[in-house]
Design a protein around this motif. Structure first.
Motif, PDB file in Angstrom:
ATOM      1  N   VAL A  20       0.829  -1.197   0.000  1.00 49.06           N
ATOM      2  CA  VAL A  20       0.000   0.000   0.000  1.00 49.06           C
ATOM      3  C   VAL A  20       0.866   1.251   0.000  1.00 49.06           C
ATOM      4  O   VAL A  20       0.585   2.226  -0.690  1.00 49.06           O
ATOM      5  CB  VAL A  20      -0.940  -0.008   1.232  1.00 49.06           C
ATOM      6  CG1 VAL A  20      -1.703   1.290   1.311  1.00 49.06           C
ATOM      7  CG2 VAL A  20      -1.903  -1.173   1.144  1.00 49.06           C
ATOM      8  N   SER A  21       1.965   1.245   0.791  1.00 49.75           N
ATOM      9  CA  SER A  21       2.812   2.422   0.905  1.00 49.75           C
ATOM     10  C   SER A  21       3.440   2.786  -0.429  1.00 49.75           C
ATOM     11  O   SER A  21       3.565   3.948  -0.772  1.00 49.75           O
ATOM     12  CB  SER A  21       3.905   2.188   1.941  1.00 49.75           C
ATOM     13  OG  SER A  21       4.630   1.016   1.655  1.00 49.75           O
ATOM     14  N   LEU A  32      -3.545   4.945  12.254  1.00 56.82           N
ATOM     15  CA  LEU A  32      -4.050   5.145  10.897  1.00 56.82           C
ATOM     16  C   LEU A  32      -3.309   4.234   9.928  1.00 56.82           C
ATOM     17  O   LEU A  32      -2.098   4.048  10.051  1.00 56.82           O
ATOM     18  CB  LEU A  32      -3.854   6.600  10.464  1.00 56.82           C
ATOM     19  CG  LEU A  32      -4.617   7.678  11.244  1.00 56.82           C
ATOM     20  CD1 LEU A  32      -4.123   9.055  10.839  1.00 56.82           C
ATOM     21  CD2 LEU A  32      -6.119   7.548  10.988  1.00 56.82           C
ATOM     22  N   PRO A  33      -4.007   3.699   8.934  1.00 56.85           N
ATOM     23  CA  PRO A  33      -3.323   2.885   7.927  1.00 56.85           C
ATOM     24  C   PRO A  33      -2.307   3.720   7.151  1.00 56.85           C
ATOM     25  O   PRO A  33      -2.464   4.933   6.998  1.00 56.85           O
ATOM     26  CB  PRO A  33      -4.456   2.412   7.015  1.00 56.85           C
ATOM     27  CG  PRO A  33      -5.707   2.608   7.799  1.00 56.85           C
ATOM     28  CD  PRO A  33      -5.452   3.769   8.708  1.00 56.85           C
ATOM     29  N   ILE A  34      -1.289   3.078   6.667  1.00 57.68           N
ATOM     30  CA  ILE A  34      -0.299   3.764   5.866  1.00 57.68           C
ATOM     31  C   ILE A  34      -0.981   4.372   4.634  1.00 57.68           C
ATOM     32  O   ILE A  34      -1.859   3.768   4.024  1.00 57.68           O
ATOM     33  CB  ILE A  34       0.831   2.788   5.477  1.00 57.68           C
ATOM     34  CG1 ILE A  34       2.036   3.538   4.910  1.00 57.68           C
ATOM     35  CG2 ILE A  34       0.336   1.712   4.541  1.00 57.68           C
ATOM     36  CD1 ILE A  34       3.278   2.668   4.799  1.00 57.68           C
ATOM     37  N   ARG A  51       0.396   2.400   9.909  1.00 59.30           N
ATOM     38  CA  ARG A  51       0.052   1.010  10.237  1.00 59.30           C
ATOM     39  C   ARG A  51       0.017   0.150   8.972  1.00 59.30           C
ATOM     40  O   ARG A  51      -0.666   0.476   7.997  1.00 59.30           O
ATOM     41  CB  ARG A  51      -1.296   0.951  10.946  1.00 59.30           C
ATOM     42  CG  ARG A  51      -1.752  -0.472  11.292  1.00 59.30           C
ATOM     43  CD  ARG A  51      -2.998  -0.463  12.155  1.00 59.30           C
ATOM     44  NE  ARG A  51      -2.676   0.004  13.495  1.00 59.30           N
ATOM     45  CZ  ARG A  51      -2.254  -0.760  14.494  1.00 59.30           C
ATOM     46  NH1 ARG A  51      -2.101  -2.053  14.307  1.00 59.30           N
ATOM     47  NH2 ARG A  51      -2.002  -0.251  15.673  1.00 59.30           N
ATOM     48  N   GLU A  52       0.751  -0.942   9.011  1.00 61.05           N
ATOM     49  CA  GLU A  52       0.771  -1.960   7.972  1.00 61.05           C
ATOM     50  C   GLU A  52       1.287  -3.243   8.616  1.00 61.05           C
ATOM     51  O   GLU A  52       1.805  -3.208   9.744  1.00 61.05           O
ATOM     52  CB  GLU A  52       1.680  -1.525   6.814  1.00 61.05           C
ATOM     53  CG  GLU A  52       3.131  -1.322   7.209  1.00 61.05           C
ATOM     54  CD  GLU A  52       4.017  -0.932   6.037  1.00 61.05           C
ATOM     55  OE1 GLU A  52       3.615  -1.191   4.888  1.00 61.05           O
ATOM     56  OE2 GLU A  52       5.112  -0.393   6.282  1.00 61.05           O
ATOM     57  N   PRO A  53       1.168  -4.377   7.957  1.00 63.07           N
ATOM     58  CA  PRO A  53       1.681  -5.614   8.551  1.00 63.07           C
ATOM     59  C   PRO A  53       3.152  -5.488   8.936  1.00 63.07           C
ATOM     60  O   PRO A  53       3.987  -5.070   8.143  1.00 63.07           O
ATOM     61  CB  PRO A  53       1.488  -6.635   7.423  1.00 63.07           C
ATOM     62  CG  PRO A  53       0.317  -6.114   6.655  1.00 63.07           C
ATOM     63  CD  PRO A  53       0.457  -4.628   6.684  1.00 63.07           C
ATOM     64  N   GLY A  54       3.441  -5.825  10.180  1.00 57.27           N
ATOM     65  CA  GLY A  54       4.798  -5.709  10.703  1.00 57.27           C
ATOM     66  C   GLY A  54       5.064  -4.408  11.423  1.00 57.27           C
ATOM     67  O   GLY A  54       6.026  -4.294  12.183  1.00 57.27           O
ATOM     68  N   GLY A  64       7.798   0.798  14.833  1.00 61.90           N
ATOM     69  CA  GLY A  64       8.572   0.915  13.605  1.00 61.90           C
ATOM     70  C   GLY A  64       7.720   1.495  12.494  1.00 61.90           C
ATOM     71  O   GLY A  64       6.477   1.530  12.573  1.00 61.90           O
ATOM     72  N   ALA A  65       8.365   1.976  11.435  1.00 60.93           N
ATOM     73  CA  ALA A  65       7.663   2.560  10.302  1.00 60.93           C
ATOM     74  C   ALA A  65       8.521   2.423   9.059  1.00 60.93           C
ATOM     75  O   ALA A  65       9.754   2.395   9.127  1.00 60.93           O
ATOM     76  CB  ALA A  65       7.341   4.032  10.570  1.00 60.93           C
TER      77      ALA A  65
END
Length: 403
Positions: free
Chosen positions: A2-3, A178-180, A361-364, A375-376
């Motif tokens: 997504v990012s 918030l989602p990425i 926010r994303e998997p991991g 982490g980001a």
């Protein structure tokens, strides 16, 4: 990912060398985080990258901070805007073994995303310097030290008059709720003020078997801890979201001695300037009143911290339109976010400002801020930089974005 899609659709406007520079800074800061008021290596690293890209003349402030001005070369309305990226880390041991650039400094990490914030600020400075013929006026980019701990950098912004003559300011913060690829901005108060107090209740020592011969400071402190919450629940509107937290208490000599002195420490959070003054006053009044009621005394020390961050409605509308136009409705969140405190409040108290959230926010990468597993992704850097650059250009042109 997504990012990656977000970066592609929004587009950073960064040249490849600029994109490389912000990733370089982010990863270097993450490997070598520095605590508040100790950001010497970070300051030098940022200066070196700025100069490498032709941006000379960066000026230190608050000793370990840095700011740089970009002067527009176009004709038109001369306006000015400040952009803040904070640079300090936290006293937390990172436990992310999957991050190749994880912290190499024992007990210190960037657990609040300031490495991301500073890198976005750097990208903004580089992009606007290259595009300075597109705007008139001035952009001042702050690499802001000591957001996390006293003495905070925000007070130096005011004491050194670094926002005098400026029209607006922009602050940003990562948000793993918030989602990425999602941005959030709302008008009005988006954080709370953060004040602290230390209250010492003074009684009189006596034998534990004969409490009537002394004044029990523990009893006074216990009464205060219970009664102070009634001030919040019975004297302040629920919409103010005022909070009083007692986080520390110490006192007592032995189990069979009436305690002569107890100190409690806590924090006060609220949204409005008027309520802030009122709650601080009431806490002091209650401490003195309860101490006197129990035939003791109180010594009250109050530390006035950062004010609430208050978003200018006009800037919020501009930003929301910019996000929707570039990314679509799905990229804009208008949900109320959890409220902490941030010394960007010193900026918003001085000039009309906007403080927006960007999702991570994303998997991991699901852990929240101020935790050892936070982490980001580096993929956040380019699209967030683009959002800041677009808003700066929009404000400097004095031409509200349209959908």
């Amino acid at each position: 990912m997504v990012s990656q899609l977000t970066a592609e659709r929004l587009g950073s406007g960064l040249h490849s060398a600029e994109r490389d520079a912000i990733i370089e800074l982010r990863q270097a800061m993450h490997r070598e985080p520095e605590l508040s008021n100790c950001e010497w290596k970070t300051q030098a690293r940022i200066r070196e990258i700025l100069e490498r890209h032709g941006l000379d003349g960066a000026i230190p402030f608050h000793e370990t901070g840095l700011y740089v001005d970009i002067l527009g070369q176009a004709n038109g309305v001369s306006r000015s805007i400040a952009v803040r990226g904070d640079i300090d880390g936290l006293p937390i041991q990172e436990t992310r073994d999957d991050v190749p650039f994880r912290s190499q400094i024992p007990g210190v990490m960037h657990a609040c995303g300031h490495d991301i914030h500073a890198s976005v600020a750097l990208g903004t400075a580089l992009a606007l310097h290259r595009q300075r013929n597109r705007f008139s006026g001035r952009v001042r980019v702050f690499f802001h030290p000591a957001e996390e701990a006293e003495p905070v950098g925000g007070r130096s912004i005011l004491s050194q008059n670094l926002l005098d003559g400026f029209d607006h300011a922009i602050g940003i913060h990562i948000n793993p709720n918030l989602p990425i690829g999602v941005f959030n901005a709302l008008p009005g108060a988006v954080s709370k003020s953060a004040d602290q107090f230390a209250i010492t209740f003074i009684g009189e020592m006596a034998h534990g078997a004969m409490p009537h011969k002394g004044v029990d400071a523990i009893a006074i402190a216990a009464a205060f801890i219970c009664e102070v919450q009634k001030v919040v629940s019975r004297e302040f509107p629920a919409r103010d979201a005022t909070v009083i937290t007692i986080g520390k208490i110490r006192g007592g000599e032995a189990a069979n001695i009436i305690c002569p002195e107890v100190t409690i420490e806590g924090t006060i959070r609220t949204r409005t300037r008027e309520r802030r003054q009122m709650i601080n006053t009431r806490v002091a009044e209650l401490a003195h009143g309860l101490a006197a009621l129990h035939h003791g005394r109180a010594r009250v020390d109050q530390i006035i911290g950062e004010p609430a961050v208050v978003n200018d409605p006009g800037l919020v509308v501009r930003f929301q339109k910019i996000v929707v136009k570039a990314e679509g409705e799905a990229a804009l969140s208008t949900d109320q976010q959890e409220e902490g405190s941030d010394d960007f409040g010193y900026y918003s108290e001085k000039v009309p400002s906007i403080y927006f959230w960007f999702g991570s926010r994303e998997p991991g990468n699901e852990s929240f801020l101020h935790t050892p597993t936070f982490g980001a992704s580096d993929d956040l850097l380019a699209p967030t930089t683009d959002a800041v650059v677009r808003l700066c250009l929009d404000v400097l042109a004095d031409d509200p974005a349209t959908g």
